[in-house]
Scaffold this active site. Structure first.
Site, PDB file in Angstrom:
ATOM      1  N   ARG A  26      45.825  53.198  72.874  1.00 43.19           N
ATOM      2  CA  ARG A  26      47.133  52.541  72.939  1.00 43.19           C
ATOM      3  C   ARG A  26      47.175  51.293  72.060  1.00 43.19           C
ATOM      4  NH1 ARG A  26      49.684  54.961  77.519  1.00 43.19           N
ATOM      5  NH2 ARG A  26      51.596  54.078  76.735  1.00 43.19           N
ATOM      6  N   ARG A  30      52.451  47.383  72.801  1.00 46.57           N
ATOM      7  CA  ARG A  30      53.133  46.197  73.309  1.00 46.57           C
ATOM      8  C   ARG A  30      52.394  44.871  73.261  1.00 46.57           C
ATOM      9  NH1 ARG A  30      54.817  48.540  78.944  1.00 46.57           N
ATOM     10  NH2 ARG A  30      52.758  49.421  78.594  1.00 46.57           N
ATOM     11  N   ARG A  39      60.546  47.038  68.823  1.00 49.15           N
ATOM     12  CA  ARG A  39      60.943  47.517  70.147  1.00 49.15           C
ATOM     13  C   ARG A  39      62.304  46.943  70.554  1.00 49.15           C
ATOM     14  NH1 ARG A  39      59.882  46.052  75.590  1.00 49.15           N
ATOM     15  NH2 ARG A  39      59.209  47.792  76.910  1.00 49.15           N
ATOM     16  N   ASP A  75      54.209  59.897  71.730  1.00 52.29           N
ATOM     17  CA  ASP A  75      53.896  59.891  73.154  1.00 52.29           C
ATOM     18  C   ASP A  75      53.544  61.307  73.579  1.00 52.29           C
ATOM     19  OD1 ASP A  75      54.026  57.911  75.537  1.00 52.29           O
ATOM     20  OD2 ASP A  75      54.764  59.800  76.317  1.00 52.29           O
ATOM     21  N   TYR A 152      53.686  64.935  85.003  1.00 53.97           N
ATOM     22  CA  TYR A 152      54.991  64.321  84.724  1.00 53.97           C
ATOM     23  C   TYR A 152      56.132  65.330  84.853  1.00 53.97           C
ATOM     24  CZ  TYR A 152      52.554  60.175  83.080  1.00 53.97           C
ATOM     25  OH  TYR A 152      51.762  59.063  83.011  1.00 53.97           O
TER      26      TYR A 152
HETATM   27  O1  1CP Z   1      47.530  54.938  71.405  1.00 57.40           O
HETATM   28  C1  1CP Z   1      48.468  54.576  70.682  1.00 57.40           C
HETATM   29  O2  1CP Z   1      48.608  53.426  70.296  1.00 57.40           O
HETATM   30  C2  1CP Z   1      49.458  55.607  70.199  1.00 57.40           C
HETATM   31  C3  1CP Z   1      50.665  55.724  70.961  1.00 57.40           C
HETATM   32  C4  1CP Z   1      50.686  56.296  72.372  1.00 57.40           C
HETATM   33  C5  1CP Z   1      49.829  57.202  73.034  1.00 57.40           C
HETATM   34  C6  1CP Z   1      48.513  57.787  72.564  1.00 57.40           C
HETATM   35  C7  1CP Z   1      51.759  56.032  73.237  1.00 57.40           C
HETATM   36  C8  1CP Z   1      52.891  55.136  72.935  1.00 57.40           C
HETATM   37  N1  1CP Z   1      51.604  56.780  74.375  1.00 57.40           N
HETATM   38  C9  1CP Z   1      50.414  57.493  74.286  1.00 57.40           C
HETATM   39  C10 1CP Z   1      49.857  58.437  75.247  1.00 57.40           C
HETATM   40  C11 1CP Z   1      50.335  58.446  76.643  1.00 57.40           C
HETATM   41  N2  1CP Z   1      51.620  58.336  77.116  1.00 57.40           N
HETATM   42  C12 1CP Z   1      49.509  58.701  77.764  1.00 57.40           C
HETATM   43  C13 1CP Z   1      48.038  58.997  77.670  1.00 57.40           C
HETATM   44  C14 1CP Z   1      47.229  57.771  77.502  1.00 57.40           C
HETATM   45  C15 1CP Z   1      47.174  56.841  78.691  1.00 57.40           C
HETATM   46  O3  1CP Z   1      46.828  57.288  79.775  1.00 57.40           O
HETATM   47  O4  1CP Z   1      47.477  55.662  78.483  1.00 57.40           O
HETATM   48  C16 1CP Z   1      50.306  58.697  78.915  1.00 57.40           C
HETATM   49  C17 1CP Z   1      49.864  58.918  80.333  1.00 57.40           C
HETATM   50  C18 1CP Z   1      51.645  58.465  78.487  1.00 57.40           C
HETATM   51  C19 1CP Z   1      52.858  58.409  79.341  1.00 57.40           C
HETATM   52  C20 1CP Z   1      53.541  57.121  79.149  1.00 57.40           C
HETATM   53  N3  1CP Z   1      54.357  56.860  78.103  1.00 57.40           N
HETATM   54  C21 1CP Z   1      53.397  55.945  79.907  1.00 57.40           C
HETATM   55  C22 1CP Z   1      52.524  55.780  81.120  1.00 57.40           C
HETATM   56  C23 1CP Z   1      53.326  55.856  82.358  1.00 57.40           C
HETATM   57  C24 1CP Z   1      52.469  56.008  83.595  1.00 57.40           C
HETATM   58  O5  1CP Z   1      52.530  57.062  84.237  1.00 57.40           O
HETATM   59  O6  1CP Z   1      51.740  55.053  83.936  1.00 57.40           O
HETATM   60  C25 1CP Z   1      54.202  54.970  79.296  1.00 57.40           C
HETATM   61  C26 1CP Z   1      54.423  53.565  79.747  1.00 57.40           C
HETATM   62  C27 1CP Z   1      54.787  55.560  78.148  1.00 57.40           C
HETATM   63  C28 1CP Z   1      55.628  54.914  77.126  1.00 57.40           C
HETATM   64  C29 1CP Z   1      54.898  54.476  75.936  1.00 57.40           C
HETATM   65  N4  1CP Z   1      54.202  55.322  75.102  1.00 57.40           N
HETATM   66  C30 1CP Z   1      53.665  54.597  74.061  1.00 57.40           C
HETATM   67  C31 1CP Z   1      54.072  53.244  74.230  1.00 57.40           C
HETATM   68  C32 1CP Z   1      53.737  52.120  73.297  1.00 57.40           C
HETATM   69  C33 1CP Z   1      54.816  53.184  75.411  1.00 57.40           C
HETATM   70  C34 1CP Z   1      55.477  51.957  75.996  1.00 57.40           C
HETATM   71  C35 1CP Z   1      56.861  51.865  75.510  1.00 57.40           C
HETATM   72  C36 1CP Z   1      57.203  50.476  75.234  1.00 57.40           C
HETATM   73  O7  1CP Z   1      57.391  49.734  76.207  1.00 57.40           O
HETATM   74  O8  1CP Z   1      57.270  50.100  74.071  1.00 57.40           O
END
Ligand code: 1CP
Length: 343
Positions: A26, A30, A39, A75, A152
């Protein structure tokens, strides 16, 4: 032209390297002020679907913190979206799927999509990223593991336990397996497309693998990850990150994956015993520890590197970086790895 920095690829292939490669799960997100600017201006899926924005966000951590690999900004939930489910991202709350899958009838709303058509924007982003990276570091593509996506798609939102998703699997196992196979088929095509577009490595994120017993992990998760790895591993190095599923490191290594991610709840030496010597381990710094003072981060990172030992290790966090981590702390993590020399 060849990659200028191919430490990650060589480490995944099991070759000796000058030093341990480092990136952070990640890392595009953020905690970076430069990300927050974008964002403010664009919606989440707009950022994913606009190749110029996805490319800029993907490359930010390479420029700002100096990691040894870029990971595609996207994502895991773009896959359920491409399969026909509505996915929203609610500001500061996370993913929300208003019409989750609950019965066999709901599967009729899903399709195994033509990935070029429905996810072509990801491939355009990858091509642009490869161009802009200009061979500085490798690009990691990724997808969610079928089990984590099912969580999900059935629960409809994030959860600590994903109890509704589990109940669905235990009450309607045939429907669950049908859904898992549809996700698997989509994911194989999707990742092959990422490789064709230029991804150098692919990682499978099974963030919720650790919610399952070892037997259920095999039945509901690894069975499908195995198909994905088998379809990809001769094209590019593959990494499986199944958070909390340390009990299955041996069977995960047997898939032929090149790398296995581990979280901070298992000692690196024990993980190595479980995984055997024929796979690269990736991890496992506690992301919350990046909130410690910088001298503590430096000391703890060195201890982690010593515990893994030289070779077949990619330094990373044990899960995603937290949004409140100061950028200089992230940089301290990366720099400590880069300057470390094994005794
Ligand atoms: O790693 C990176 O920097 C690349 C971008 C990336 C990746 C690999 C994002 C951007 N999401 C993911 C994968 C992802 N998404 C996972 C697997 C990794 C992990 O466990 O962290 C999961 C479970 C998600 C689902 C998801 N999307 C969540 C988690 C929610 C939960 O159940 O706790 C969230 C918050 C998102 C939104 C998201 N995806 C990515 C970002 C930067 C964000 C946040 C959006 C924002 O506020 O800008």
């Amino acid at each position: 032209m060849a990659l200028q920095n191919d430490l990650l690829l060589r480490t995944l292939r099991g070759e000796q390297t000058e030093r341990t490669p480092v990136w952070m799960m990640r890392q595009a997100g953020r905690y970076l002020p430069e990300y927050m600017v974008l964002r403010e201006k664009y919606g989440f899926f707009e950022r994913c679907q606009t190749p110029e924005l996805a490319a800029e966000i993907t490359i930010q951590p390479v420029d700002i913190v100096g990691v040894d690999a870029a990971i595609l900004f996207s994502d895991i939930l773009v896959v359920p979206q491409a399969m026909g489910l509505e996915v929203q991202l609610i500001e500061s709350k996370g993913p929300f799927l208003p019409d989750p899958i609950k019965t066999v009838d709901d599967l009729k709303r899903l399709r195994v999509p033509d990935v070029e058509e429905s996810l072509g924007y990801v491939y355009s982003a990858i091509k642009l990223i490869k161009q802009e990276l200009n061979e500085r570091v490798p690009l990691i593509g990724f997808a969610g593991a079928p089990w984590t996506l099912l969580c999900y798609m059935v629960q409809g939102k994030g959860s600590k336990t994903f109890d509704e998703a589990k109940a669905f699997c235990y009450q309607q196992p045939e429907v669950a397996h049908q859904l898992l196979q549809m996700i698997t088929d989509t994911t194989i095509a999707y990742l092959k497309g990422q490789v064709k577009a230029g991804a150098d490595v692919v990682q499978i994120f099974d963030s919720w693998g650790g919610l399952l017993s070892p037997a259920d992990f095999e039945n509901l998760s690894l069975k499908y990850i195995r198909q994905i790895v088998a379809a990809l591993k001769d094209e590019v190095p593959t990494i499986i990150f199944a958070k909390g599923a340390w009990h299955s490191l041996e069977t995960m290594a047997a898939t032929g994956a090149h790398g296995l991610g581990i979280d901070w709840c298992i000692d690196p030496k024990l993980a190595r015993q479980f995984a055997g010597n024929n796979v690269t381990l990736q991890g496992n710094f506690d992301p919350a520890k990046l909130l410690s003072p910088i001298p503590v981060i430096e000391k703890e990172v060195k201890a982690m590197l010593a515990a893994f030992g030289p070779g077949r290790h990619i330094a990373n966090l044990g899960h995603g970086i937290l949004p409140n981590v100061p950028v200089d702390h992230a940089r301290a993590f990366v720099d400590t790895v880069k300057n470390y020399v094994h005794a």
